[in-house]
Scaffold this active site. Structure first.
Site, PDB file in Angstrom:
ATOM      1  N   THR A   1     -66.897  27.060 -26.411  1.00 45.85           N
ATOM      2  CA  THR A   1     -68.022  26.664 -27.257  1.00 45.85           C
ATOM      3  C   THR A   1     -67.730  25.408 -28.058  1.00 45.85           C
ATOM      4  O   THR A   1     -68.656  24.712 -28.474  1.00 45.85           O
ATOM      5  CB  THR A   1     -68.407  27.807 -28.217  1.00 45.85           C
ATOM      6  N   CYS A   2     -66.455  25.105 -28.296  1.00 45.34           N
ATOM      7  CA  CYS A   2     -66.126  23.891 -29.056  1.00 45.34           C
ATOM      8  C   CYS A   2     -66.602  22.647 -28.323  1.00 45.34           C
ATOM      9  O   CYS A   2     -67.041  21.680 -28.939  1.00 45.34           O
ATOM     10  CB  CYS A   2     -64.621  23.806 -29.309  1.00 45.34           C
ATOM     11  N   SER A   3     -66.493  22.672 -26.986  1.00 42.34           N
ATOM     12  CA  SER A   3     -66.906  21.511 -26.190  1.00 42.34           C
ATOM     13  C   SER A   3     -68.171  21.786 -25.403  1.00 42.34           C
ATOM     14  O   SER A   3     -68.575  20.971 -24.578  1.00 42.34           O
ATOM     15  CB  SER A   3     -65.785  21.118 -25.222  1.00 42.34           C
TER      16      SER A   3
END
Length: 861
Positions: free
Chosen positions: A822-824
């Site tokens: 989810t960070c990227s």
């Protein structure tokens, strides 16, 4: 002679005040369902058109004259022109022959459809050119959409010039334009005044006509219809939207996307994300736009991202021709002209960056600006109002398309006057003055305003603060939060909820530390860093977004079968009864007095509005209207909260005495039940006072008041928090629907929208994984797609960019679950045996794999 357009400077304070007076009167007329002021509908009886001087064209031109049935708008008259159908034109009844430079006299009544812009001629005007014409009226085609310009150009008539009056040494020409008639009617002035030209009374009456059943709600629906079909300007167009239909780019990074080209902010930029020497910006131009100057904003501090050589192409479709080749000064900070002095309309303009400084791979552009001479705009298209297009607008169905078209023309005129003064009213106007409050009563009309988006952006920029010097680090125990969510009664203080953990973690640690103000620039998109206890994660945005999603779910659970773990919102009666509309909604809890936390919820809403993140709160329009300052009503808004009660009171109001006593007997007292199931007295001692038949009107009035105001204090606290982050002027300019969408995102996650936001990396176009992926998403419900979106991005609503990579197994068929970061906003997609298997695995992951697996790294504290 033309009046000021939207955003143009008005000639004097007198003109400004006159237009404000007009708007106040028009707003009152709209609310009451009355005809709008006659000045707004002004149509001159006579307009002179001169044949466009084209030296290369013939010296004589035949202008076909068409007959129209009735008033020229008849559904089903296929081929009739003008009309609401724009199929092939049938044979014209006659023709007018004109020499180049000659003139033809027409009325000021116009009509626009798919064939172009038409003007009407009376029998008298036709007789000037046709000696034996049998038509009572005729229509001339003045401008075709594909021509990029008018064949006939309106001018002052010689008769008007001869009739100029010498008054106080000033030549006053008769006024021809409706904007000028509005100014004459509502602006006070000393001495003699110009006079309007002779009015075409029949056309004015047609414009002013209001059907007997027409209401303000019909006008609102018509505004939304026009917005859905015309008014949804591409949000990426910004400063060039009056000239450009859309902007496409070769590639972009998530943070520095195409919107940065037109946000009028030199500190932001579009940055490509592709192969060297394959970068371009493609402008799809609005019809009739001729570019006088096309400028790019560059900055030498961008180093090897700065464009060095630009080539501009233009034309139609794929048939583009080279127009210019420009080398850019490598030391420049500012605008460089890459195209100028075009003489024809170019549907497509493509800016190709063929070289960057020091052989840079990617490019940055800080802005695109256009100076243009717009040719005559064709206007509102009558073809829009076909019955098939009105299905979503029941109030408009059954109304004559001719009436809808003319009403829409009048509403567009109203919006044009509003746009011309809007920047004077917001944010500087005293909100306590009656005029402004009257205009706020028609806030839904702002959807069609061209000035509003730039005003909203400016108000937000002017009120933003610098980003914090440090990012708060929060330690969140989601295991305890899950236990609390499963059984809230074990933790009555809600200390273990993610909401409470974040709230307490953000409190200043000492009296010298300032609390967060949430007024950061839009690009500050991570407000705090999350350390999830017993979970390995390096939070680069995904953990933060997950905490927002967790708080949203705690405040307003998406499942009707789970308990509500926090006390701030309660389920509506509709959700509890399974009746009426909006059965998944929540309202503020009338019993909850923790106003500090309500205020913080409002601040989070404001931060979401300013930034790219969402706080998904399932609140009905009844609540959003109060937050945005719009008026709420029992009949329109409360059915979304308690439709059974609304219907009950409606029946009670019209029932006879015998039926009333049979149904209610002596059991009905002066009490009511609020949304939190609390019983309150409507009058002192109301529990012991029976409602008699004669008292029912008073009882109904008291119930409505109590229920409409049941969460007034809680909403006021949320609004106070919202206003700490967002200026009042922004709330004044946004409709409640827009406020909800900016805070919560778009609840509809369509496959088409996902296609635009999804990017496949390292896949061949023919890869079956791509095909299976889209087949799976097509079979998903909207809830499935929302869950999938959260699994990949940490967001449950659009817009959210998605990047898809092959998993590590490559082309080896597997039954493994997909992984995400989810960070990227990245999905790692395995190779499945079939689309059905792909669908099952994606759905399972979306509902069961919310932990951030691929963000894992060893973490010990």
């Amino acid at each position: 002679m033309a009046g000021p357009g939207p955003g143009a400077a008005l000639e004097s304070p007198r003109q400004l005040l006159g237009r404000v007076r007009f708007l106040a009167e028009a707003a009152r007329s709209l609310r009451a369902g009355l005809p709008l002021p006659a000045a707004l509908a002004f149509v001159p009886r006579e307009v002179l058109y001169k044949l466009y001087k084209d030296p290369a064209g013939p010296s004589r031109v035949l202008l076909p004259v068409w007959e129209a049935e009735g008033l020229g708008l008849r559904v089903g008259a296929v081929g009739a022109a003008p009309g609401t159908g724009s199929g092939p034109l049938r044979a014209a009844r006659d023709s007018i022959e004109l020499r180049r430079g000659a003139c033809v006299r027409t009325t000021g009544e116009e009509l626009c459809n798919g064939h172009g812009l038409w003007v009407k001629l009376t029998k008298e005007q036709l007789a000037e050119h046709l000696s034996d014409c049998s038509l009572d009226e005729g229509w001339l085609l003045v401008c075709r959409p594909a021509e990029g310009g008018a064949r006939l150009v309106p001018i002052d008539t010689p008769d008007h010039l001869q009739r100029q009056q010498q008054l106080f040494g000033v030549d006053y020409r008769p006024v021809l334009r409706w904007e000028q008639v509005v100014d004459l009617t509502y602006s006070h002035r000393l001495g003699s005044r110009p006079q309007p030209a002779e009015a075409y009374t029949e056309a004015i009456q047609r414009l002013l006509y209001v059907p007997p059943t027409w209401t303000y709600e019909c006008d609102e629906d018509l505004i939304h219809f026009l917005y859905d079909h015309l008014g949804k300007e591409d949000e990426n167009l910004g400063s060039v939207k009056q000239y450009v239909e859309s902007i496409d780019v070769s590639s972009y990074t998530e943070e520095f996307n195409v919107s940065c080209l037109t946000d009028s902010n030199a500190d932001t930029y579009w940055e490509s994300d592709g192969s060297q020497c394959q970068h371009w910006v493609r402008l799809t131009m609005k019809k009739g736009t001729i570019v006088k100057k096309l400028l790019l904003t560059v900055d030498t501090t961008d180093d090897n991202f700065m464009p060095k050589r630009v080539v501009v192409y233009g034309g139609e479709g794929d048939n583009l021709k080279k127009l210019s080749d420009v080398n850019i000064d490598e030391t420049l900070i500012g605008d460089v002209c890459v195209l100028e002095d075009m003489t024809v309309h170019l549907p497509i303009i493509e800016i190709r960056i063929v070289e960057c400084r020091d052989d840079g791979i990617d490019v940055r552009l800080r802005g695109v600006k256009i100076k243009s001479s717009r040719q005559r705009e064709l206007g509102l298209n009558a073809d829009l109002f076909q019955p098939a297009s009105l299905v979503r607008y029941p109030r408009l169905e059954g109304t004559d398309p001719e009436v809808l078209y003319r009403r829409a023309v009048l509403l567009q005129r109203f919006i044009k006057i509003l746009d011309s003064v809007l920047h004077h009213l917001v944010p500087a106007w005293d909100h306590t003055l009656g005029t402004f409050s009257e205009i706020k009563q028609v806030k839904q009309f702002l959807l069609l305003s061209r000035q509003r988006p730039s005003l909203v952006a400016q108000c937000l920029r002017d009120s933003e603060s610098s980003k914090p010097s440090f990012m708060p680090r929060l330690y969140i125990n989601r295991r305890l939060a899950m236990e609390h969510r499963a059984c809230p009664s074990r933790d009555p203080a809600c200390k273990n909820a993610v909401f409470t953990q974040v709230y307490e973690g953000l409190k200043p640690s000492d009296k010298y530390e300032k609390p967060l103000d949430y007024r950061w620039p839009m690009r500050y998109d991570q407000w705090w860093e999350c350390k999830f206890i017993a979970e390995g994660i390096i939070d680069q945005g995904g953990g933060f977004r997950d905490s927002l999603a967790d708080m949203s779910e705690e405040l307003c659970p998406s499942s009707a079968d789970t308990p509500v773990p926090l006390p701030f919102f309660v389920r509506t009666a509709n959700q509890g009864n399974g009746t009426g509309e909006a059965r998944d909604m929540y309202v503020p809890n009338p019993s909850c007095r923790d106003f500090a936390k309500y205020e913080w919820i409002g601040q989070l809403m404001g931060a979401a509005l300013r930034g790219k993140e969402f706080l998904v709160l399932a609140l009905p329009g009844f609540v959003w209207k109060q937050l945005s300052g719009e008026e709420v009503s029992w009949s329109k808004d409360f059915p979304a909260v308690d439709s059974v009660l609304v219907k009950l009171l409606e029946v009670m109001e019209g029932v006879d005495k015998e039926t009333f006593e049979f149904k209610f007997g002596k059991e009905l007292t002066f009490t009511t039940v609020l949304s939190d199931q609390q019983v309150v007295e409507l009058i002192p001692g109301g529990t012991g006072i029976v409602v008699e038949y004669e008292d029912r009107s008073r009882f109904i009035q008291l119930v409505r008041k109590a229920r409409l105001e049941e969460s007034k204090e809680q909403v006021a606290a949320m609004q106070a928090g919202l206003l700490k982050v967002v200026p009042q002027a922004v709330l004044d300019l946004l409709t409640w629907q827009e406020l909800e969408k900016k805070v919560c995102g778009d609840p509809e996650v369509t496959v088409d929208a996902l296609r635009k936001l999804t990017r496949f990396e390292d896949f061949e176009p023919s890869d079956t994984r791509v095909q299976y992926f889209w087949e799976a998403l097509n079979n998903f419900t909207n809830e499935d797609r929302s869950r999938f979106l959260r699994f990949v991005t940490g967001r449950s609503r659009l817009p959210a960019r998605i990047y898809i990579y092959p998993d590590k197994l490559g082309y080896e068929t597997t039954d493994a679950l997909p992984e995400s970061s989810t960070c990227s906003s990245t999905l790692f997609l395995p190779h499945y045996a079939s689309a059905k298997v792909c669908e099952e695995k994606l759905r399972y992951a979306a509902y069961n794999c919310v932990a951030i697996d691929t963000d894992m790294s060893p973490w010990e504290e």
